[in-house]
Design a protein around this motif. Structure first.
Motif: not given
Length: 193
Positions: A1-11, A90-96
């Motif tokens: 993998m060359k790129s990973i979206s990391v989903f996590c807290g804003s706090s 935002r989610k679509v671009i992160m997915y792409e």
């Protein structure tokens, strides 16, 4: 993998182990030459992941909707900043922009992102790996609830197993790299995609 979206807290929450692990994740991504794709803020857990990546000379892509720019503090050190019109874009671009997705501790927003990307995988809309970094047992209850869904007949075991889980960064990244996607659902209209 060359790129990973990391989903996590804003706090940052109140667990130092989680905060430290977020920073370490960023450094590991940089050292493995994996681009971080995330929500573009320099605050919270997401800010720690980004700072770990930046401090170790890694590549970062931040994606944020315009309306959040006034509420979240945008990180100005990013390799690339993308501003969207809304949360869905935002989610679509992160997915792409990503070859995989990692969930680390967060709140409702993180759960929304996890369940949406997992549902897309279940529906056969993507075959990218999804990993949960279960830092300090943070997601034990979520994993248990998913097992309840399987037991009650609302979730197939194979769909639960399609989400890889580990308590260590290297362990999870290795599982994600070795991920074998589920076959496309038989009912999927491939021509309509």
């Amino acid at each position: 993998m060359k790129s990973i979206s990391v989903f996590c807290g804003s706090s940052e929450g109140n667990n130092k182990v989680i905060v430290d692990t977020a920073y370490k994740l960023g450094s590991v991504l940089a050292n493995r030459d994996i681009t971080l794709v995330y929500g573009a803020a320099k605050i919270g857990i997401m800010g720690k992941v980004a700072q770990g990546t930046i401090d170790h000379k890694g590549r970062t892509i931040g994606v944020i909707p315009n309306f959040l720019r006034t509420k979240e503090i945008v990180n100005n050190e990013l390799t690339e900043l993308i501003i969207t019109q809304n949360m869905h874009d935002r989610k679509v671009i992160m997915y792409e922009k990503s070859e995989g997705f990692m969930i680390i501790p967060g709140g409702f927003g993180t759960m929304d992102e996890f369940f949406e990307i997992t549902t897309w995988g279940q529906l056969g809309l993507h075959t990218k790996p999804i990993g949960i970094l279960n830092v300090n047992g943070y997601y034990d209850s979520l994993i248990m609830q998913c097992k309840v869904m399987v037991k009650q007949g609302f979730l197939k075991q194979e769909n639960l197993e399609a989400v890889v889980i580990d308590s260590t960064i290297d362990g999870l990244l290795n599982k994600m790299n070795n991920y074998k996607p589920l076959p496309a659902p038989k009912w999927l209209n491939k021509e309509g995609l």
